[in-house]
Write a protein that holds these residues in place. Structure first.
Motif, PDB file in Angstrom:
ATOM      1  N   ARG A 122     -10.075   2.929  12.870  1.00 18.45           N
ATOM      2  CA  ARG A 122     -10.375   2.680  11.500  1.00 18.45           C
ATOM      3  C   ARG A 122     -11.027   3.674  10.945  1.00 18.45           C
ATOM      4  NH1 ARG A 122      -6.536  -1.293  10.958  1.00 18.45           N
ATOM      5  NH2 ARG A 122      -6.948  -3.063  12.547  1.00 18.45           N
TER       6      ARG A 122
ATOM      7  N   LYS B 166       0.839  -1.212  -0.034  1.00 15.21           N
ATOM      8  CA  LYS B 166       0.055  -0.045  -0.007  1.00 15.21           C
ATOM      9  C   LYS B 166       0.843   1.421   0.162  1.00 15.21           C
ATOM     10  CE  LYS B 166      -2.456   3.527   1.988  1.00 15.21           C
ATOM     11  NZ  LYS B 166      -3.263   3.542   3.237  1.00 15.21           N
ATOM     12  N   TRP B 167       2.125   1.141   1.043  1.00 18.07           N
ATOM     13  CA  TRP B 167       2.743   2.369   0.888  1.00 18.07           C
ATOM     14  C   TRP B 167       3.774   2.612  -0.244  1.00 18.07           C
ATOM     15  CZ3 TRP B 167       0.898   6.346   3.546  1.00 18.07           C
ATOM     16  CH2 TRP B 167      -0.199   5.995   4.504  1.00 18.07           C
TER      17      TRP B 167
ATOM     18  N   SER C 145      -6.188   4.118  17.302  1.00 14.06           N
ATOM     19  CA  SER C 145      -5.754   5.545  17.176  1.00 14.06           C
ATOM     20  C   SER C 145      -6.645   6.357  18.332  1.00 14.06           C
ATOM     21  CB  SER C 145      -6.261   6.175  15.864  1.00 14.06           C
ATOM     22  OG  SER C 145      -7.433   5.744  15.443  1.00 14.06           O
TER      23      SER C 145
ATOM     24  N   SER D  58      -2.922  -1.982   8.948  1.00 11.33           N
ATOM     25  CA  SER D  58      -2.218  -1.039   9.896  1.00 11.33           C
ATOM     26  C   SER D  58      -3.127   0.333  10.106  1.00 11.33           C
ATOM     27  CB  SER D  58      -0.805  -0.736   9.514  1.00 11.33           C
ATOM     28  OG  SER D  58      -0.633   0.181   8.508  1.00 11.33           O
ATOM     29  N   GLU D  59      -4.088   0.636   9.232  1.00  6.23           N
ATOM     30  CA  GLU D  59      -4.630   1.980   9.552  1.00  6.23           C
ATOM     31  C   GLU D  59      -5.531   2.101  10.671  1.00  6.23           C
ATOM     32  OE1 GLU D  59      -4.877   5.364   9.292  1.00  6.23           O
ATOM     33  OE2 GLU D  59      -4.470   4.878   7.166  1.00  6.23           O
TER      34      GLU D  59
ATOM     35  N   ASP E 133      -5.337  -1.716   3.994  1.00  7.11           N
ATOM     36  CA  ASP E 133      -4.423  -1.711   4.941  1.00  7.11           C
ATOM     37  C   ASP E 133      -4.743  -1.791   6.282  1.00  7.11           C
ATOM     38  OD1 ASP E 133      -2.046  -0.470   6.383  1.00  7.11           O
ATOM     39  OD2 ASP E 133      -2.258   1.443   5.728  1.00  7.11           O
TER      40      ASP E 133
ATOM     41  N   TYR F  35       1.786   4.564  -2.633  1.00  6.51           N
ATOM     42  CA  TYR F  35       0.847   5.502  -2.344  1.00  6.51           C
ATOM     43  C   TYR F  35       1.548   6.826  -2.859  1.00  6.51           C
ATOM     44  CZ  TYR F  35      -0.653   9.388   0.897  1.00  6.51           C
ATOM     45  OH  TYR F  35      -1.101  10.533   1.352  1.00  6.51           O
TER      46      TYR F  35
ATOM     47  N   MET G 112     -11.043  -1.355   4.784  1.00  8.37           N
ATOM     48  CA  MET G 112     -10.012  -0.768   5.637  1.00  8.37           C
ATOM     49  C   MET G 112      -8.961  -1.929   5.971  1.00  8.37           C
ATOM     50  SD  MET G 112     -10.416   2.371   6.367  1.00  8.37           S
ATOM     51  CE  MET G 112      -9.249   2.481   7.578  1.00  8.37           C
TER      52      MET G 112
ATOM     53  N   HIS H 133      -0.553   4.023  13.521  1.00  7.23           N
ATOM     54  CA  HIS H 133      -0.459   2.653  12.499  1.00  7.23           C
ATOM     55  C   HIS H 133      -0.066   1.445  13.442  1.00  7.23           C
ATOM     56  CE1 HIS H 133      -1.207   3.999   8.598  1.00  7.23           C
ATOM     57  NE2 HIS H 133      -0.689   5.053   8.881  1.00  7.23           N
TER      58      HIS H 133
ATOM     59  N   SER I 174       2.664  11.028  11.953  1.00  2.00           N
ATOM     60  CA  SER I 174       1.492  10.170  11.016  1.00  2.00           C
ATOM     61  C   SER I 174       1.850   8.633  11.190  1.00  2.00           C
ATOM     62  CB  SER I 174       1.126  10.814   9.748  1.00  2.00           C
ATOM     63  OG  SER I 174       0.667  12.003   9.994  1.00  2.00           O
TER      64      SER I 174
END
Length: 329
Positions: free
Chosen positions: A199, A43-44, A253, A248-249, A246, A47, A242, A167, A163
């Protein structure tokens, strides 16, 4: 009781549709054949921050003002000036460093003899290495899973999360067991972080407020990156998408701020908002890059509306904080 989570949403289908148009079906489908860590890395690797709200210079200046009091002074410069101005031979560890711009901003101060950046994306680390070379900066960039790395009992004057902390799973345990031991006594942790709903399960009042503002925007400011489609509504992302795209998102949080406060002494902590603009401007931020009167007035209006919302609900979805490892803990 209002439902505050969604397994699947209309926004999921729209998001997949636009990503297939942009990247192609095979590239998108390939993500779902990977393990959890490989999905995160892929994903990253792919990105590109082409239309996320943090690319807007006026918002960056707004956050600078909230943190440093000066729209032209970034948080990196602010931290160096306030906490390290009379020190040298410092060490910095940045976790989830991406392409490395934050480490470079600290490194140019000349106060750090050791700067290490870690990220799970090999592609982004390669770009970070190249940028460090081009800027003649000595920064060690490492690709891999931070949990699997061994720093051989090293300790750091500064640990940075930009940011990236949101994660991690079980943030309280992560900070206590893996991060605090890496900080020198009285070393500091800097967090510039999302601390909103797990999420990205936006609350109904956020969605309603953002959608009301979206209706007010002129059509030219609602055009998506393809230049043809128009953003007509803000949706809460579905949990299934989600986890597939990813995992890990933002798994923990909502507890991020409390975890920082539980494990470190708070030197300062400032609300940055993100409650509304994060979701309102997603996918349309590229329309707000012009430095003209209309755009600047519109952004000032939107910033003011978000601040009104934050004041009313009493909490922000993003914070900047500086925290210290105390010898008493």
């Amino acid at each position: 009781m209002t439902k505050e989570t969604s397994l699947v949403s209309v926004g999921d289908f729209l998001d997949v549709y636009y990503k297939v148009k942009q990247k192609g079906f095979l590239q998108l489908a390939s993500l779902f054949n990977l393990s959890k860590n490989k999905r995160v890395s892929a994903k990253w690797n792919q990105y590109q921050s082409s239309s996320d709200f943090w690319i807007i210079p006026a918002l960056q200046q707004h956050w600078n003002t909230l943190i440093s009091g000066n729209p032209e002074v970034s948080y990196e410069s602010y931290v160096v000036q306030k906490y390290f101005h009379n020190k040298t031979n410092l060490s910095l560890l940045s976790i989830g460093c991406g392409e490395g711009k934050h480490e470079r901003k600290f490194a140019v101060s000349g106060l750090f003899s050791k700067v290490i950046g870690v990220d799970i994306s090999k592609d982004r680390i390669e770009r970070a290495k190249q940028s460090a070379i081009e800027n003649n900066l000595k920064i060690d960039y490492l690709a891999g899973d931070f949990h699997q790395m061994n720093f051989n009992n090293e300790s750091f004057d500064l640990i940075l999360f930009d940011s990236s902390l949101h994660h991690f799973n079980d943030i309280n345990g992560f900070l206590k067991n893996e991060i605090s031991p890496l900080l020198k006594t009285e070393g500091i942790l800097v967090a510039n972080e999302f601390c909103g709903p797990n999420r990205l399960q936006w609350k109904k009042e956020q969605l309603d407020f953002a959608n009301d503002l979206l209706k007010e925007l002129p059509k030219k400011y609602k055009t998506l990156i393809d230049g043809k489609s128009v953003k007509r509504k803000v949706y809460r992302p579905g949990l299934i998408r989600m986890l597939l795209v990813d995992p890990s998102e933002a798994p923990d949080s909502a507890r991020l701020k409390n975890a920082l406060q539980n494990n470190f002494k708070v030197l300062e902590e400032k609300k940055l908002g993100w409650n509304i603009l994060h979701i309102l401007l997603k996918g349309i931020a590229h329309n707000f890059l012009k430095n003209d009167e209309e755009t600047n007035q519109l952004l000032a209006y939107l910033i003011n509306k978000e601040e009104e919302f934050v004041e009313r609900v009493g909490e922000a979805d993003s914070i900047f904080g500086v925290y210290q490892k105390s010898g008493l803990k």
